[in-house]
Design a protein around this motif. Sequence first.
Motif: not given
Length: 361
Positions: A155-167
């Motif tokens: 839920g970070l600012p600018g975070q997408s579902l895709g970037s969350w998945e990569r992290s």
Amino acid sequence: MAGLYIHIPFCHSKCIYCDFYSTPDLRHLDQLLDALGREYSRRRDEISEKFNTVYFGGGTPSIIPPEKLSRLCAALPVGNAEEFTIEANPENIDPEKIKTWREIGINRISMGLQSFDDRELAIIRRRHSASDAGRAIETLLAGGIRNISCDLIYGLPGQSLGSWERSLDRLLAYDLPHISAYCLSYEPGTALYARMTAGRIKPTDDEILEEMYALLCARTANYGYEHYEISNFAKPGMRSRHNSSYWTSTPYLGLGPGAHSFDGSTRRYNTADLKTYVETADITVIDEENDDQRFNDLIITSLRTSDGLDCDRLDSDQRDYIIRAARPFVADGSVMTDGHRLRISEQAWFRSDAILREIII
């Protein structure tokens, strides 16, 4: 069994979401270390049990120079702890510190990564990069520390579902014993909250947050993690023993400005004021709770865990109340019961605050 918590309130800089008590002014470090020893000497009889767990939190305890941390530990009963944790940031990890940490008995590291996306890290004012985070994990492993827990935030600012998945996938690839994953909260008084109210940051939509949470639950399960608390995931036998004490009413003593304590019946807290603390080391206040507040504490802490609330611990009136209050949630499947315990289902944990508001007195 009991826990010992030591609050180190120093950070080189403050992340925009953080509402913990901290300061960047390290000029009082030596005074703080002396004051912590004095506070322990004054309060050592509050808890009679042996300290099985020790936890250095903050702030950023890993910024303390190794020789100073050794001096502090010599004044505290940390030698026989079965689990001895220090919170760390990736930029503070180096072989010299690891060597000293192991010598004084530290056997667990809790490290705040928050993301493996450099843009997201910059927005929240983290001092490390994604590559720094990876190097820190590898340095800890090379230094002989295997019991590592790392934090991520969704839920970070600018975070997408895709970037969350990569992290998430990048962290899971290390196959660490423990992971913590927190949904970003906008706390009043933080820079993050100020940016939101000014319209400079927009919170992530609830629908996306729920997708992030569902992905988190599925991915960690695939890697063999037990989801044992709302935000915590462990390989079998690797739950955080110290943090679990907060959720199971185990006594713990908290030292340092802003620290909290619980002796099994009474809760205490230290005023979050470094200047007063180093001058007196005597800023402990009793948290005057009534019976209803104690009951609510038990409900809230128990229902955030997979073990749930043991109704056999309650008197008959409390048991009747909680079973009645939980009945609508049992009916819709968000709360489960076997007649002795109540548990919030993993799927419903994401909205547990709404459930708890209806259950507590």
